[in-house]
Design a protein around this motif. Structure first.
Motif, PDB file in Angstrom:
ATOM      1  N   THR A   1       0.796  -1.303   0.249  1.00 34.25           N
ATOM      2  CA  THR A   1      -0.042  -0.077  -0.152  1.00 34.25           C
ATOM      3  C   THR A   1       0.923   1.081   0.166  1.00 34.25           C
ATOM      4  O   THR A   1       0.582   2.055  -0.754  1.00 34.25           O
TER       5      THR A   1
ATOM      6  N   THR B   1       1.513   3.860  -3.273  1.00 34.24           N
ATOM      7  CA  THR B   1       1.062   5.397  -2.875  1.00 34.24           C
ATOM      8  C   THR B   1       2.287   6.395  -3.362  1.00 34.24           C
ATOM      9  O   THR B   1       2.112   7.301  -3.788  1.00 34.24           O
TER      10      THR B   1
ATOM     11  N   TYR C   1      -0.937  -3.362  -6.597  1.00 35.31           N
ATOM     12  CA  TYR C   1      -2.379  -3.371  -6.243  1.00 35.31           C
ATOM     13  C   TYR C   1      -2.902  -4.693  -6.630  1.00 35.31           C
ATOM     14  O   TYR C   1      -3.705  -5.077  -6.033  1.00 35.31           O
TER      15      TYR C   1
ATOM     16  N   SER D   1     -11.645  -5.710   3.159  1.00 38.89           N
ATOM     17  CA  SER D   1     -11.029  -4.517   3.069  1.00 38.89           C
ATOM     18  C   SER D   1      -9.798  -4.332   2.271  1.00 38.89           C
ATOM     19  O   SER D   1      -9.655  -3.455   1.703  1.00 38.89           O
ATOM     20  N   THR D   2      -9.017  -5.387   2.385  1.00 35.37           N
ATOM     21  CA  THR D   2      -7.834  -5.301   1.535  1.00 35.37           C
ATOM     22  C   THR D   2      -8.046  -5.407   0.055  1.00 35.37           C
ATOM     23  O   THR D   2      -7.401  -4.696  -0.813  1.00 35.37           O
TER      24      THR D   2
ATOM     25  N   GLN E   1     -10.930  -4.280  -1.371  1.00 35.45           N
ATOM     26  CA  GLN E   1     -11.376  -3.280  -2.002  1.00 35.45           C
ATOM     27  C   GLN E   1     -10.225  -2.060  -2.250  1.00 35.45           C
ATOM     28  O   GLN E   1     -10.456  -1.140  -3.012  1.00 35.45           O
ATOM     29  N   ALA E   2      -9.395  -2.146  -1.289  1.00 38.14           N
ATOM     30  CA  ALA E   2      -8.289  -1.011  -1.354  1.00 38.14           C
ATOM     31  C   ALA E   2      -7.643  -1.332  -2.447  1.00 38.14           C
ATOM     32  O   ALA E   2      -7.146  -0.452  -3.453  1.00 38.14           O
TER      33      ALA E   2
ATOM     34  N   GLY F   1      -7.297   1.271  -6.188  1.00 39.06           N
ATOM     35  CA  GLY F   1      -6.024   1.532  -6.536  1.00 39.06           C
ATOM     36  C   GLY F   1      -5.793   1.342  -7.901  1.00 39.06           C
ATOM     37  O   GLY F   1      -5.173   2.047  -8.735  1.00 39.06           O
TER      38      GLY F   1
END
Length: 512
Positions: A175, A179, A206, A226-227, A229-230, A234
């Motif tokens: 992550t 970024t 990603y 949640s991972t 979805q992130a 991305g």
């Protein structure tokens, strides 16, 4: 006066000696020898050395029943439900820690505090995370936080981190690195994976994040969701143009291709479960992948003239046979000998220059199909992601060899005839993932354990009393190499006491 002259001569002699020594020192300096390697070279070396070793074919690909050999000795492994540790072929552990992690760690050390090389630093973080994911998926608890620090920090006996501690760190690392990548920084055009393309590196990161999230589906569904979805937010790899793969040539040969075009050319065969899956569904990938040397009675009989890629003629080798039993199986199948079974085509799919795919659009689309089916994402439909995954993998065949290309007509006919069907979604998606991960042994093995698909019959070899794998079960992990057990004894024993007995049947954390 005499003293002054003597002192003058002494000073003059010292000056001459100093000058000579300086000259000799200058002569002894090799001005063409680098004092340190460019981090780009270190990352490239790591990438090239990540190409799956032969041991991955012996274990990973055999465990998921895509290719096996009836031969033992140095080739014993998944085919015999047997733990062979080091023997003569290098295990994935040794190949990756010595030739990959060592290089990525060095590259990270050289770029961490250099703002001008920020993109290189973060590209290396992403790639190192990929390799650590493979290592922990294969073995469970592994050296992570202290890995690679042997030369720089003199950590010669690294501690083992728990897999449940490693995965959150990998997720955070991917992550943060994704970024931090920026088109405003130095574009590292020398990298062999994506030539410094920031957008592609981000998609790679990603896509790995998506893969990491899906790994947790059995052990922590909330974290998995949640991972995932992130990762989707991305932006992941959904097109073959963004595939992460290693390019090989005459100088940097493909390890499995080198083996199958060399001493073991006549020793590995496509399995009955794999061939039957493709054959029974009229899958055009069978013609792209397989060849059968019809009537071959020995390795010498596997000639170009005898070779057939006709799907109707392909016959896979049964699981659980050795040299003493495979002959009878071949006779029962109407073959001249076991050399008459189908193989992966070494002149198309596994040449010494064949690419090795790490993360593909096919795999990612299929993971998206499962995520959508589970309700973890809301974009698209599971059926469309499923179809896109199959399409991407069939189109990918041409990247191995022009003669392995699947026509658009054959591709579309298959997709239309095999839609995602209510009630069997997870089985269909993960069976296609198994096919799409052919030759990527570590990923096929990991997803098979995670999903439980495809539906395979456990290897019967050595049963019902096999000491390594209980009857009716599968290999669930690889065991630690002899080098660790004999040298890093205290730390590896601590990991074993925590994780469970060091056997092929012990389940790792996310596979509980």
């Amino acid at each position: 006066m005499k003293k002054i002259v003597n002192y003058s001569l002494l000073v003059w002699s010292i000056l001459i000696m100093a000058s000579c020594e300086k000259g000799l020192s200058d002569l002894n300096v090799n001005k063409t020898s680098p004092t340190g390697l460019d981090p780009a070279l270190l990352l490239n070396q790591a990438v090239i050395n990540t190409s799956f070793p032969v041991k991955s074919m012996v274990f990973d690909i055999g465990i998921v029943q895509q290719m096996v050999t009836p031969n033992g000795g140095v080739l014993a492994g998944a085919n015999f439900n047997q733990d062979s540790k080091d023997v003569t072929s290098q295990p994935l552990w040794t190949a990756y820690y010595q030739s990959v992690i060592k290089n990525t760690y060095d590259a990270l050390t050289r770029t961490k505090d250099n703002a001008a090389r920020s993109n290189m630093y973060n590209m290396t973080r992403i790639f190192q995370s990929y390799v650590f994911m493979i290592l922990t998926d294969e073995y469970g608890d592994i050296p992570y936080s202290q890995a690679g620090a042997g030369l720089s920090d003199r950590v010669l006996f690294p501690k083992y981190d728990r897999q449940q501690d490693i995965y959150p760190k990998l997720i955070q690392e991917l992550t943060d690195a994704a970024t931090a990548l920026s088109t405003k920084g130095t574009i590292e055009t020398g990298d062999v994976l994506y030539a410094g393309d920031i957008a592609k590196w981000k998609k790679f990161a990603y896509s790995l994040l998506l893969r990491a999230g899906m790994r947790l589906s059995k052990i922590d569904a909330a974290k998995a969701q949640s991972t995932v979805q992130a990762a989707v937010a991305g932006g992941v790899i959904t097109d073959n143009a963004d595939n992460a793969y290693i390019r090989h040539d005459a100088n940097f040969t493909q390890p499995i291709g080198g083996t199958l075009n060399g001493s073991e050319a006549a020793n590995f065969y496509l399995t009955k479960p794999f061939v039957d899956q493709l054959k029974n569904t009229s899958d055009p990938r069978l013609q792209a992948i397989a060849i059968r040397y019809v009537g071959a009675g020995s390795g010498a009989g596997q000639t170009v003239a005898a070779g057939s890629t006709d799907p109707s003629k392909q016959i896979g080798m049964p699981i659980g046979k050795d040299n003493g039993t495979v002959g009878a199986a071949a006779t029962a199948d109407g073959l001249a000998s076991f050399y008459d079974y189908s193989q992966v085509d070494r002149r198309r799919m596994v040449k010494i220059s064949s690419p090795v795919f790490l993360v593909t659009a096919a795999q990612t689309n299929l993971l998206l199909a499962e995520a959508r089916f589970r309700g973890w994402i809301t974009s698209g439909t599971a059926a469309q992601y499923f179809a896109n995954g199959i399409k991407a993998n069939m189109d990918q065949m041409a990247m191995y060899d022009a003669n392995s290309a699947v026509s658009a007509t054959a591709r579309d006919t298959y997709i239309t005839a095999n839609p995602l069907t209510a009630g069997t979604e997870l089985q269909q998606i993960n069976t296609q993932y198994w096919i799409a991960s052919f030759l990527n042994g570590p990923e096929a093995f990991a997803n098979f354990r995670r999903s439980g698909f495809p539906v395979l019959t456990p290897n019967p070899y050595g049963q019902p009393n096999n000491p390594d794998v209980p009857n009716g079960t599968f290999i669930r992990r690889l065991t630690y190499p002899t080098s660790e057990l004999s040298v890093n004894t205290d730390n590896v024993n601590e990991a074993i006491a925590r994780q469970g007995v060091d056997k092929l049947s012990t389940r790792i954390w996310w596979d509980k």
